[in-house]
Design a protein around this motif. Sequence first.
Motif: not given
Length: 535
Positions: A517-520, A494-502, A346-358, A510-512
């Motif tokens: 949702l960062h706990l995912l 967040c809870q339901r999605l984590s259970a589904w992923l497990d 599970r990977l979170l791609i972080a960064g401010p707006s305009g950094s190219g996440k999308s 994830l980009v958020s």
Amino acid sequence: MIERLLRDATRRQRRSTAIAIGLAMVAALAGVALLALSGWFLTGAALAGAGGVASVRAFNYLLPSAGIRGLAIARTLSRYGERLFGHRAALFALADLRPALFARLAASDPSLSLARSSGDMAARLGSDVDALEDSVVRKVTVPGALAGAVAGLIAASLAGWPAALTLLAGLATMRLSSRMLTARLLAQPRQEHAAALNRLKADYASYAACSGEIAVYGLGTQVIVALEPHTRALDTARGALARGEVMLQGVQLVLAALTVAGVLALADGGAALVALAALAAAATTENWSTLARTDMERLRVHDAITRLESIAMLPARQTDATLPFVGGGIAVTIDGQFHAVPPGGRLLIAGPSGSGKSRLLGTLIGLRSDAPEGLAVDGQDVRALGLAGLRPLFAYAPQDAGMIAGTVADNLRLARPGITEPEMWAALETACLAETVRSLPQGLGEWLGDNGARLSGGQRKRLALARALLAAKPWLVLDEPSEGLDPETELALCQRLSAWLDKTGTGLVLVSHRSGLHLLARQVVTLVPISALRG
């Protein structure tokens, strides 16, 4: 390419086209014979009446009367049948052509096809394809006109060869003038009309997508002003077209009248045959003048084909013959730093707006190729794999959740074939949308309107998330999935999605911007804006 696709589509309508051609020829022959026989009969009857009682008794009224009525019925029925089968062939051919063109568009390089205006593409697949109808109908019109011309020449020859040659010369002059005047009077206005109409449709579609904001902010007047140049250009082109068409049809009418007058002057063999030849010439020139309409439409067809070629000739996306293993991990390289995400990670791609996440997500799943980061799946560069190679791996819920104009179930079925209702409800539960759908009058069968207009932004996002869950791919790629949700719903998601992923062992990218949702995530990579790097 378009002409080949159109030939393939019309070839599947051979039977209807052949019937329409046969009926068109019957209609033309019956029309010429009807007027020719009527002219002979009326003149003969008048002469018989002038000749006295004996002549009247000797004149056979019954057979010509029966022939005239039979020809009138044959002409009416055959014309109706010609239009029925001819337009049936055209409509079904175009119905086959549109999916073929859309398939070419879908098979093209996404970086090219997605860069085009959706309104412009809709206009081309709409009005431009409609313009090709005449190229199918023309296959019926031309044989009918030729059959009528042959019948007219035969009828005119009964009154002498000078009459027949005069009719032939008149028909040739009508064709030459039509071809020359069409190119001179209509070519430029036709191009300007089509271009203005397509621009108007494309801009209208773009503004229609913002109809809510236009209504709320009272921007209707500004939109009308913005569209005015296109409407003015369209009106100007329509006026030029109307003037050119009237002039062309007027010339055809004058030439037809001169031709009939010439046949009448040169016909020989008695009053009845002269009348036969003159009315046969009138019927022939009337039928022949329909080819002028074909000349007018030929320009529209040519312009439509030219514009549609830009779709048909889009280069197909390049794919690698070797697909990645479904259990492969993801690797991201940023500024020389390597980040490996194992299968199910599970990977979170972080960064401010305009950094190219999308942009990074789009490159990862094969929709674009311009992310500067290094991206690999199972050791293979994603740019080499292409969309076809990456499609088996990624389910995607974009930031701007698009919906089709259909029901809830219709939108969920886009994920993959064979989805059952229990699976739909399970995905909706995970996406925290099941309760909302159950409250709808038709449930899964509720019509959502254009682009899910009956749903809120957060509901559309969760419906897109449920669709991505139903795709059952090894990796789930989510771009701002909780945007527009209240904290309580976001926590439940967040809870339901984590259970589904497990439960499924699915990996997550994830980009958020929202921390709910960062706990995912188990790994985080942070992008830096280009401006910061330059500083």
